[in-house]
Design a protein around this motif. Structure first.
Motif, short mmCIF file in Angstrom:
data_model
loop_
_atom_site.label_atom_id
_atom_site.label_comp_id
_atom_site.label_asym_id
_atom_site.label_seq_id
_atom_site.Cartn_x
_atom_site.Cartn_y
_atom_site.Cartn_z
N ARG A 296 -39.10 33.85 -6.79
CA ARG A 296 -38.35 34.26 -7.97
C ARG A 296 -38.94 33.61 -9.11
NH1 ARG A 296 -33.31 30.77 -6.91
NH2 ARG A 296 -32.85 32.51 -5.47
N ASP A 297 -38.83 34.72 -10.12
CA ASP A 297 -39.73 34.41 -11.33
C ASP A 297 -41.14 34.04 -11.25
OD1 ASP A 297 -37.34 34.97 -12.80
OD2 ASP A 297 -36.83 32.86 -12.85
N GLY A 298 -41.86 34.53 -10.12
CA GLY A 298 -43.32 34.57 -9.60
C GLY A 298 -43.32 33.06 -8.84
N THR A 299 -42.27 32.44 -8.57
CA THR A 299 -42.53 31.48 -7.77
C THR A 299 -42.19 31.78 -6.36
OG1 THR A 299 -41.93 29.89 -9.33
CG2 THR A 299 -41.68 28.93 -7.54
N PRO A 300 -42.98 31.55 -5.52
CA PRO A 300 -42.32 31.76 -3.93
C PRO A 300 -41.27 30.64 -3.37
CG PRO A 300 -44.83 31.29 -4.22
CD PRO A 300 -44.19 31.11 -5.50
N LEU A 301 -40.30 31.18 -2.80
CA LEU A 301 -39.34 30.48 -2.32
C LEU A 301 -39.41 29.82 -0.87
CD1 LEU A 301 -36.31 32.14 -4.04
CD2 LEU A 301 -37.50 30.23 -5.02
N GLY A 302 -40.35 30.57 -0.35
CA GLY A 302 -40.38 30.17 1.23
C GLY A 302 -41.42 31.01 1.90
N LEU A 303 -41.71 30.53 3.16
CA LEU A 303 -42.62 31.44 3.89
C LEU A 303 -42.56 31.26 5.25
CD1 LEU A 303 -45.41 29.39 5.19
CD2 LEU A 303 -45.54 28.74 2.74
N MET A 304 -42.84 32.13 6.11
CA MET A 304 -42.94 32.04 7.87
C MET A 304 -44.18 32.67 8.18
SD MET A 304 -39.28 32.17 9.20
CE MET A 304 -37.75 31.09 8.96
N THR A 305 -44.83 32.30 9.23
CA THR A 305 -45.97 32.76 9.81
C THR A 305 -45.63 33.00 11.27
OG1 THR A 305 -47.02 30.83 10.20
CG2 THR A 305 -47.57 31.94 8.02
N LEU A 306 -46.20 34.19 11.64
CA LEU A 306 -45.90 34.56 13.15
C LEU A 306 -47.37 34.51 13.81
CD1 LEU A 306 -43.91 35.48 15.37
CD2 LEU A 306 -44.36 37.92 14.38
N VAL A 307 -47.57 34.08 14.85
CA VAL A 307 -48.82 34.09 15.71
C VAL A 307 -48.60 34.65 16.85
CG1 VAL A 307 -49.97 32.53 14.17
CG2 VAL A 307 -48.97 31.56 16.21
N ALA A 308 -49.54 34.88 17.60
CA ALA A 308 -49.69 35.34 19.17
C ALA A 308 -48.54 35.71 19.94
CB ALA A 308 -50.57 34.43 19.77
N PRO A 309 -48.27 36.70 20.08
CA PRO A 309 -47.29 37.47 19.01
C PRO A 309 -45.97 37.18 18.64
CG PRO A 309 -47.11 38.81 21.21
CD PRO A 309 -47.85 37.20 21.29
N GLY A 310 -45.25 36.16 19.39
CA GLY A 310 -43.77 35.95 19.11
C GLY A 310 -43.74 34.20 18.82
N HIS A 311 -44.74 33.70 18.27
CA HIS A 311 -44.71 32.02 17.90
C HIS A 311 -44.54 31.88 16.33
CE1 HIS A 311 -44.93 27.98 18.53
NE2 HIS A 311 -45.74 27.71 17.71
N ILE A 312 -43.38 31.52 15.80
CA ILE A 312 -43.49 31.17 14.60
C ILE A 312 -44.34 29.66 14.44
CG2 ILE A 312 -41.88 30.58 12.78
CD1 ILE A 312 -39.72 32.21 14.31
N ASP A 313 -45.33 29.92 13.58
CA ASP A 313 -46.28 28.57 13.36
C ASP A 313 -45.72 27.63 12.39
OD1 ASP A 313 -48.51 27.28 13.95
OD2 ASP A 313 -49.43 28.01 12.17
N LEU A 314 -45.20 28.50 11.05
CA LEU A 314 -45.06 27.80 10.12
C LEU A 314 -43.50 28.23 9.42
CD1 LEU A 314 -48.33 27.67 7.97
CD2 LEU A 314 -47.18 25.73 8.98
N ALA A 315 -42.60 27.53 8.88
CA ALA A 315 -41.42 27.91 8.35
C ALA A 315 -41.17 26.88 7.39
CB ALA A 315 -40.53 28.00 9.33
N PHE A 316 -41.07 27.38 6.21
CA PHE A 316 -40.60 26.29 5.07
C PHE A 316 -39.66 27.12 3.87
CE2 PHE A 316 -41.53 24.83 0.76
CZ PHE A 316 -41.14 23.63 0.92
N VAL A 317 -38.83 26.52 3.33
CA VAL A 317 -38.07 27.11 2.50
C VAL A 317 -37.85 25.93 1.25
CG1 VAL A 317 -35.90 27.93 1.52
CG2 VAL A 317 -36.70 28.76 3.66
#
Length: 92
Positions: A1-22
């Motif tokens: 929002r307005d150039g600021t990331p609000l969250g992230l999630m990463t997916l690895v091998a092929p179905g594991h969520i490694d990082l999740a942040f809001v």
């Protein structure tokens, strides 16, 4: 929002969520749900039959609302401190 990331999630091998942040200021606005929906599509397209994640106590209710269930409670040592988290899974 307005150039600021609000969250992230990463997916690895092929179905594991490694990082999740809001970002706390964006909590409750559906950001996490949108990210999870996008990762679910990617995981399915990659042939995953389930999503897994190691989830903090704070994040557990979010993941449960989105169909994940606890496989087991775990204890992880970070900087000499034992932290509880949960191995969770969701069938796709």
């Amino acid at each position: 929002r307005d150039g600021t990331p609000l969250g992230l999630m990463t997916l690895v091998a092929p179905g594991h969520i490694d990082l999740a942040f809001v970002r706390p200021s964006a909590a409750g606005q559906g950001i996490g749900a949108e990210l999870l929906a996008a990762l679910t599509q990617i995981a399915r397209a990659s042939g995953a039959r389930e999503l897994t994640a190691d989830v903090s106590k704070a994040a557990r209710p979010f993941f449960e609302r989105h169909g994940f269930y606890v496989l087991r409670q775990q204890s992880v040592i970070r900087r000499g401190v034992a932290l509880i988290n949960y191995a969770m899974q969701k069938p796709l």
